[in-house]
Scaffold this active site. Structure first.
Site, PDB file in Angstrom:
ATOM      1  N   CYS A   1       0.824  -1.233   0.104  1.00 17.10           N
ATOM      2  CA  CYS A   1      -0.253  -0.021  -0.042  1.00 17.10           C
ATOM      3  C   CYS A   1       0.940   1.413   0.183  1.00 17.10           C
ATOM      4  O   CYS A   1       1.752   1.428  -0.958  1.00 17.10           O
ATOM      5  CB  CYS A   1      -1.103   0.085   1.149  1.00 17.10           C
ATOM      6  SG  CYS A   1      -2.440   1.033   0.738  1.00 17.10           S
TER       7      CYS A   1
ATOM      8  N   HIS B   1      -3.580  -5.509   1.119  1.00 15.80           N
ATOM      9  CA  HIS B   1      -3.253  -5.909   2.414  1.00 15.80           C
ATOM     10  C   HIS B   1      -3.840  -7.355   2.606  1.00 15.80           C
ATOM     11  O   HIS B   1      -4.731  -7.573   1.584  1.00 15.80           O
ATOM     12  CB  HIS B   1      -4.029  -5.170   3.355  1.00 15.80           C
ATOM     13  CG  HIS B   1      -3.839  -3.638   3.341  1.00 15.80           C
ATOM     14  ND1 HIS B   1      -2.682  -3.079   3.850  1.00 15.80           N
ATOM     15  CD2 HIS B   1      -4.345  -2.532   2.857  1.00 15.80           C
ATOM     16  CE1 HIS B   1      -2.317  -1.941   3.931  1.00 15.80           C
ATOM     17  NE2 HIS B   1      -3.469  -1.584   3.185  1.00 15.80           N
TER      18      HIS B   1
END
Length: 498
Positions: A337, A422
């Site tokens: 991310c 994630h």
């Protein structure tokens, strides 16, 4: 029932999860609820709503699908004075603490009360979690998560105290004594958390507390090592040298594998590395100095709520140069991310930091543009011949312009991997395949264990929480509170709210 705490980090989240797991094992349809959560660790539900990871974990404990109803208000700090407000799973803007506690409170109380009422209609029981302390007297007027919610919904309250910190009796007494009479009437008892030693030595204090407050202690929960349950708030975790699991099991192969996670500012979803820490022979540490990367076999740049700020921090500490040197030497680096975004060539950010165009680390052929609307997704894909599931929470939109191979909608270039996904390392087959490649590049004779199942380990941990409640709490008293509410006639403890 509302599970409150004498302080932040007293154990409200794990106690709530434990009660949920205990109840569902009794055949009770139960759901968790937290009206307002402040956390950088979040999760995406199947309907595309963002909620706190702690509530997703509690939903798993209750064996139900997570929902935005379970965490209607999520605050994601961007600084000491402001947070992004996520309402019913969607970001609605940045707000200062003063603005949030002022103008929005009446509408938010109606929203959270409505969500709780809807959950009550769907389930036999709802176990609510408070935030911080219910005795934060400066915030009581605008409270929607502790006694404000309890008073509105008529909830009995159990207060959890962390005895490992010390001062638990004073904390229980003081918490009760600083509440208004109407609030005190809902505080039905206490739960001692993280006790070490002989409970009989504690009993005289519990008896005196009962006499002083007129309220019983409903359980003494022992200190439990190595639970590895999702942390709620990354801001308050002491990161230097922290290991995600207290016990590292011996490696399956000849070598261990050392993972260093850069402890960037406003770190989010650092729970991504929990699946690595669950592997036998994998040691996971959070670091903030370049010297600490020297013996690492894998460096992870995690997610962050402030990508540009984290990049500046890496450069100021010399960590950026150390990561660039690693990449040049063919030593593994993974960015997730915000960490993925930092590895790119350039970041155009007029949304989060409003810094404009900023040079990245230049290790991946990726340009990132921050969009006003947040991406929330639950992607499913394949990498290294294995099925992978994950979730996405980001404003940055990545334009991938090459690399040696695609990697979970990101890319790999040399020994550097980057993805917005994630949770991908929780996919067992993919995690093992990824670690085999890391070990080969790092020159380690590390072999992933063939039977590590992260989902099963998580279930075992949740069962341990249920066991703590079943074995060490007065479950009959807890059931009475859930069914009948706080008992009438609980005594007032002076002085009450000022």
């Amino acid at each position: 029932m509302l599970v409150a705490g004498t302080t932040s980090d007293a154990g409200k989240s794990v106690v709530t999860a434990g009660i949920c797991r205990w109840l569902v094992r009794q055949g009770v349809r139960v759901a968790p609820f937290k009206a307002q959560n402040m956390s950088l660790n979040s999760f995406v539900t199947r309907e595309g709503a963002e909620i706190g990871r702690a509530q997703a974990m509690q939903a798993q404990a209750a064996r139900v699908e997570p929902s935005a109803l379970m965490n209607p208000v999520l605050l994601k700090p961007g600084s000491d004075r402001s947070s992004q407000v996520v309402l019913l799973g969607k970001a609605v803007g940045e707000m200062s603490a003063r603005g949030y506690h002022g103008e929005r409170r009446p509408a938010l109380l109606e929203t959270v009360a409505g969500c709780l009422e809807e959950l009550r209609g769907r389930y036999d029981a709802v176990i609510c979690e408070g935030a911080g302390s219910p005795a934060e007297i400066n915030l009581r007027r605008t409270d929607i998560v502790n006694m404000g919610l309890a008073r509105r919904a008529g909830l009995p309250v159990v207060v959890v105290g962390d005895i490992d910190r010390g001062g638990v009796f004073a904390s229980f007494f003081g918490t009760t004594a600083l509440l208004a009479p109407e609030d005190q009437a809902l505080v039905a008892g206490y739960l001692v958390n993280k006790f070490r030693g002989d409970v009989s030595l504690l009993q005289p204090g519990l008896d005196m507390l009962d006499k002083l407050t007129g309220r019983p202690t409903l359980g003494v929960l022992p200190y439990a090592h190595g639970l590895g349950i999702d942390e709620e708030d990354g801001l308050n975790v002491s990161l230097r040298g922290a290991v995600r699991e207290s016990v590292v099991r011996p490696p399956h192969g000849e070598d261990v594998l050392r993972v260093a996670v850069a402890a960037v500012p406003l770190m989010s979803n650092f729970t991504d590395v929990d699946a690595l820490a669950a592997e036998p022979g994998v040691v996971v540490r959070f670091v903030d100095r370049p010297q600490e990367l020297a013996d690492a076999d894998l460096v992870v740049l995690p997610g962050t709520r402030g990508t540009v700020r984290a990049l500046e921090w890496l450069r100021a500490r010399g960590l950026a140069d150390a990561v660039v040197r690693r990449a040049a030497e063919g030593r593994p680096v993974l960015g997730v991310c915000g960490g993925f975004q930092m590895l790119g060539t350039r970041i155009d950010d007029d949304v989060e930091s409003k810094a404009g165009s900023v040079a990245g680390l230049g290790l991946l052929p990726v340009r990132v543009r921050f969009a006003a609307e947040k991406t929330l997704a639950r992607p499913v894909g394949e990498a290294y011949g294995e099925r992978v599931e994950g979730y996405e929470i980001h404003h940055g939109v990545a334009e991938v312009g090459g690399g040696d191979e695609e990697f979970l909608d990101g890319c790999r270039s040399g020994a550097v991997w980057g993805t917005h996904w994630h949770g991908s390392l929780e996919s067992d087959g993919f995690r093992r395949a990824f670690l085999r490649r890391v070990a080969a590049m790092a020159g380690r004779r590390f072999v992933p264990a063939p039977d590590t199942a992260f989902g099963a380990l998580r279930e075992e941990q949740l069962d341990r929480l249920g066991d703590l409640i079943e074995e060490h709490a007065d479950t009959a008293a807890l059931l009475r509170l859930i069914e009948d509410g706080a008992p009438a006639g609980l005594p007032f403890v002076p002085p009450g709210a000022p």
